[in-house]
Design a protein around this motif. Structure first.
Motif, PDB file in Angstrom:
ATOM      1  N   VAL A  21     -25.801 -22.464  89.919  1.00 28.80           N
ATOM      2  CA  VAL A  21     -27.010 -22.917  90.606  1.00 28.80           C
ATOM      3  C   VAL A  21     -26.659 -23.441  91.989  1.00 28.80           C
ATOM      4  N   ASP A  22     -25.560 -24.180  92.119  1.00 27.54           N
ATOM      5  CA  ASP A  22     -25.134 -24.691  93.421  1.00 27.54           C
ATOM      6  C   ASP A  22     -24.824 -23.548  94.379  1.00 27.54           C
ATOM      7  N   LEU A  25     -27.982 -21.938  95.693  1.00 24.25           N
ATOM      8  CA  LEU A  25     -28.726 -22.781  96.627  1.00 24.25           C
ATOM      9  C   LEU A  25     -27.870 -23.248  97.804  1.00 24.25           C
ATOM     10  N   SER A  29     -27.826 -27.885  95.318  1.00 25.51           N
ATOM     11  CA  SER A  29     -28.378 -27.810  93.960  1.00 25.51           C
ATOM     12  C   SER A  29     -29.382 -28.921  93.680  1.00 25.51           C
ATOM     13  N   ASP A  32     -33.173 -28.078  93.457  1.00 28.08           N
ATOM     14  CA  ASP A  32     -33.710 -27.234  92.386  1.00 28.08           C
ATOM     15  C   ASP A  32     -34.977 -27.819  91.752  1.00 28.08           C
ATOM     16  N   ASP A  35     -37.883 -27.776  94.275  1.00 29.91           N
ATOM     17  CA  ASP A  35     -38.327 -26.402  94.490  1.00 29.91           C
ATOM     18  C   ASP A  35     -39.182 -25.915  93.326  1.00 29.91           C
ATOM     19  N   VAL A  36     -38.703 -26.131  92.123  1.00 26.80           N
ATOM     20  CA  VAL A  36     -39.402 -25.650  90.925  1.00 26.80           C
ATOM     21  C   VAL A  36     -40.766 -26.324  90.791  1.00 26.80           C
ATOM     22  N   ARG A  77     -31.832 -18.390  88.251  1.00 28.88           N
ATOM     23  CA  ARG A  77     -32.318 -19.774  88.359  1.00 28.88           C
ATOM     24  C   ARG A  77     -33.844 -19.830  88.400  1.00 28.88           C
ATOM     25  N   VAL A  78     -34.464 -19.015  89.252  1.00 33.42           N
ATOM     26  CA  VAL A  78     -35.917 -19.032  89.395  1.00 33.42           C
ATOM     27  C   VAL A  78     -36.588 -18.536  88.113  1.00 33.42           C
ATOM     28  N   HIS A  81     -36.027 -21.561  85.402  1.00 39.38           N
ATOM     29  CA  HIS A  81     -36.639 -22.854  85.685  1.00 39.38           C
ATOM     30  C   HIS A  81     -38.101 -22.766  86.108  1.00 39.38           C
TER      31      HIS A  81
END
Length: 238
Positions: A21-22, A25, A29, A32, A35-36, A77-78, A81
């Motif tokens: 994830v880091d 982004l 991270s 996250d 953003d979500v 990730r998207v 999450h």
């Protein structure tokens, strides 16, 4: 931006990035959850409608949640999450970097694949991606479209329009520069200003039905905007 090695340079850059994830982004991270939350709030009215006073219905839900496509998905990730929390029944992913695709399949999304909530995981650049006709309720593109040249981006959107199910929408979440195109030679990407993105949407046959700035990101980063788009020929209400 039009140099012949534009896409191969981007591929080389992302192949060197850690599949976490880091890494997805760029070392941020911590953004996250921010953003979500922003993405979930942005899409909520289309999925759940809008209630007025005394629980009256102000706006009916307009988006089905059978199939979504995560474009430029990285390790997923998207998908994990955001899109699976909407929730969409099934999410397909498109990602050009093989190590990210492998990480998604083997680890990051393994449980979701096993449960049947993640469908296809395609290892392909968006400049070549051809979605199945009339499949997706939502095609979501986040922090990836800067890797496409203007002409390829217009053609990508035109193909995505054909990939939408009736009533389907395209969501875009991207950095915006202030005035001019900002080119990053390191990862072969360009950050476009808001009006340039809108010109591209129009050229592809898309209409912006909602636009919103992501709030709460660290100072010093580009402005991030979310756009909800529908085909110009669509008669769906906005």
């Amino acid at each position: 931006m039009e140099q012949p090695d534009w896409y191969s340079n981007a591929q080389a850059y992302w192949t060197s990035v850690e599949p976490t994830v880091d890494g997805m982004l760029g070392g941020f991270s911590q953004v996250d959850p921010i953003d979500v939350a922003g993405s979930l709030a942005f899409i909520d009215e289309y999925v759940h409608g809008v209630k007025g006073v005394n629980n009256t219905i102000k706006k009916e839900p307009s988006l089905r949640t059978h199939y979504a496509c995560d474009c430029g998905a990285g390790i997923g990730r998207v998908t994990k999450h955001f899109l699976l929390r909407v929730p969409f029944d099934t999410v397909d992913l498109v990602e050009q970097t093989p190590i990210f695709v492998q990480q998604a399949k083997d680890s990051y999304l393994a449980d979701d694949i096993q449960a049947g909530r993640v469908g296809q995981v395609r290892c392909q650049g968006l400049q070549d991606f051809q979605p199945d006709d009339n499949k997706y309720d939502l095609i979501w593109c986040q922090w990836v479209l800067g890797h496409l040249t203007d002409d390829d981006l217009i053609n990508f959107f035109k193909r995505c329009i054909k990939g939408l199910a009736p009533g389907g929408l395209i969501g875009v979440k991207e950095n915006n520069s202030t005035q001019n195109y900002v080119v990053d030679e390191e990862d072969s990407s360009v950050t476009r200003p808001n009006d340039a993105l809108k010109r591209i949407f129009t050229a592809a046959g898309l209409t912006v039905i909602k636009e919103q700035v992501q709030q709460g990101l660290p100072a010093g980063l580009f402005t991030v905007r979310m756009y909800m788009l529908k085909p110009c020929s669509s008669s769906d209400s906005t």
